[in-house]
Write an enzyme that holds these catalytic residues in place. Structure first.
Site, PDB file in Angstrom:
ATOM      1  CG  ASP A 340      -6.414   0.970   1.443  1.00 15.27           C
ATOM      2  OD1 ASP A 340      -6.763  -0.167   1.090  1.00 15.27           O
ATOM      3  OD2 ASP A 340      -6.368   1.931   0.662  1.00 15.27           O
ATOM      4  CB  SER A 365      -2.159   2.687   8.685  1.00 13.34           C
ATOM      5  OG  SER A 365      -1.773   2.882   7.342  1.00 13.34           O
ATOM      6  NE  ARG A 366      -7.413  -3.502   6.933  1.00  7.95           N
ATOM      7  CZ  ARG A 366      -8.492  -2.776   7.210  1.00  7.95           C
ATOM      8  NH1 ARG A 366      -8.672  -1.633   6.562  1.00  7.95           N
ATOM      9  NH2 ARG A 366      -9.363  -3.155   8.103  1.00  7.95           N
ATOM     10  CB  VAL A 367      -0.311   1.710   3.788  1.00  8.62           C
ATOM     11  CG1 VAL A 367       0.987   2.091   3.113  1.00  8.62           C
ATOM     12  CG2 VAL A 367      -1.433   1.607   2.756  1.00  8.62           C
TER      13      VAL A 367
END
Length: 531
Positions: A340, A365-367
């Site tokens: 992620d 950061s894909r969050v």
């Protein structure tokens, strides 16, 4: 005595005799065809299952890792003395189970769960099969809860959430493992249990890790799974799965865990070696075709459970070593595609003294901000674009180009920001300190300050924390910086700025006041002359 009478007496004697129950059992028994390098090829186990444990004559157990029409490939976990061609092997109907639970915290174990730290027996009796299915999509919830690492670059620019899989990649000796250890140390105040998986490291390296964790009071919430560099490939391969099993147990209990895989490059090498010994066909870079599946199944076992299942989480920090910064190699691209986000550690930044040497431009950061506390989210938003702009414009100064005042100020702010996120190993910055630093930068209160004076201001923030009672707790739990909270933050920052103000700025203020006083005297003298 006639025949009928003799037969009758015999029948009566049988009826009076005690009954005996005879039980028959059938076991699959095979024989070893060949053995070497921790692998045995066994013939004669037609019903054995993949990953089933088998027992050799000498008591050693092994795991079936390869099925063929004529034989099976078995990884031997234990002593190989006494195992030779012709030795018998029998099925057990079992799979590998390892100890799990809080009793593992503070201990060093091997990939089979046996303690190797020379201390007492493990304080846990619960065991769990190491090969588990990852929870399905309906059993999970979106990642919203932050996992603070105490590392300003990560928490501000590339935040990590509980249940996330964040890849750490970069060349050798660029600080990846050190950063992961800082993340473990900072979890002591976050109620997160940690598992550190050391794959193919030297024993001296692991001893140093244990010492570092112990000195920073982090060993009490950390378990270490250790497979040395001289261990068989099957044992090194098993270590990552064992560490994952131990970490996810906490998640299923409604708690939170963090697992560090140091590193999956060595894990991939071990699996490649193991596959070649099992006579599997090699693929790209001689890795077997299922190497992607091995790592993907490992990453899928990091998750954030929904409230029906306790709301626990297991967060993963896998580490990958690149060669000369090549992130397009086979294993790095595999891991990038299944995580992620990634933190890229740049060798040039490390050589320049940047700590941690994270290239924010190549990290993501894909969050994102969903995993940031509200107070930090407000002040951290400009960090990534400002660092990127600074990297672009600072190249002009190397050629002696004439630059505008606005560009000079941009470079000055960039240098100050770089100094703000500069952080030596084991220097953990809690959330209030991070918010105060970034808010001060956002409000441009460092104007005129040399970048090298910023660390003194950070020290002053620690010293003056109690001057504004309760400010740290308010920032810790705030969803946003309200006007009232901002006023209290301004008081804390103002006192710290005054205490840490560089001498040249103080001298400048005194000189300015002196000049102003002289001008007033001259003006007064002129007035008297006119009178």
């Amino acid at each position: 005595m006639d025949l009928d009478q003799a037969l009758q007496e015999a029948l009566e004697a049988l009826e009076k005799a005690p009954s005996r129950r005879v039980q028959a059992s059938v076991q699959d028994v095979g024989r070893v065809l060949s053995v070497g390098d921790g692998i045995a090829h066994v013939q004669g186990l037609p019903t054995v299952m993949l990953h089933e444990l088998v027992a050799f004559e000498n008591g050693t157990r092994g795991e079936v890792l390869d099925l063929d029409e004529e034989s099976v490939g078995v990884a031997i976990y234990g002593a190989t003395e006494g195992i030779q061609a012709g030795s018998t092997v029998r099925r057990t109907g079992e799979t590998i189970q390892v100890p799990v639970g809080s009793g593992l915290l503070g201990r060093v174990v091997d990939p089979l769960g046996q303690p190797v730290d020379g201390e007492r027996a493990l304080g846990t009796t619960e065991r769990r099969e190491i090969r588990q299915l990852a929870p399905g999509p309906l059993d999970r919830q979106p990642i919203r809860e932050p996992l603070l690492t105490g590392i300003k670059t990560i928490d501000a620019a590339t935040p990590i959430g509980r249940g996330q899989r964040m890849l750490l990649l970069g060349d050798r000796n660029t600080g990846k493992a050190s950063t992961a250890m800082d993340a473990i140390i900072s979890q002591g105040t976050e109620d997160v249990n940690c598992v550190y998986v050391s794959i193919g490291k030297k024993r001296s390296t692991v001893l140093n890790i244990v010492d570092q964790l112990d000195r920073h009071d982090a060993l009490d919430h950390t378990a270490i799974v250790f497979s040395p560099a001289d261990a068989p490939a099957s044992v090194r391969y098993l270590s990552a799965i064992t560490g994952c099993t131990m970490a996810e147990w906490f998640a299923w209990q409604g708690s939170h865990s963090l697992v560090v895989y140091d590193d999956l490059s060595r894990h991939a090498h071990a699996f490649r070696e193991l596959s070649l010994l099992l006579r599997r066909s090699p693929g790209r870079e001689a890795y077997p075709g299922d190497i992607f599946s091995v790592h993907a199944s490992l990453m899928e076992r990091s998750f954030k459970l929904d409230e029906r299942h306790g709301g626990g989480s297991s967060t993963a920090l896998p580490i990958i070593e690149t060669q000369r910064g090549n992130i397009t190699a086979f294993i790095p691209t595999n891991l990038i595609s299944m995580t992620d986000g990634q933190l890229y550690f740049d060798a040039h930044l490390y050589a320049e003294g940047r700590r941690p040497a994270i290239d924010v431009g190549q990290s993501v950061s894909r969050v994102g901000e969903d995993a940031q506390p509200g107070s930090l989210r407000e002040v951290a938003a400009p960090v990534r674009p400002e660092l990127s702009q600074y990297e672009e414009v600072k190249g002009f100064t190397r050629f002696g180009a004439i630059i505008e005042e606005s560009t000079k100020r941009q470079i000055e702010r960039g240098e100050q920001l770089v100094e703000i996120i500069q952080q030596e190993p084991r220097e953990i910055a809690d959330l209030p300190i991070q918010v105060a630093l970034l808010w001060t930068h956002q409000e441009d209160l460092f104007e005129g300050w040399p970048a090298e004076a910023v660390p003194e201001f950070e020290d002053a923030l620690e010293d003056y924390r109690d001057e504004v009672p309760g400010i740290a707790e308010e920032l810790q739990g705030a969803d946003e910086i309200t006007p009232e909270l901002e006023e209290r933050l301004r008081d804390w920052v103002g006192a710290s700025l005054e205490a840490a103000k560089p001498d040249e700025l103080r001298d400048g203020e005194r000189t300015g006041q002196g000049d102003k006083g002289g001008e007033e005297d001259v003006a007064q003298g002129n007035t008297e002359d006119r009178a």
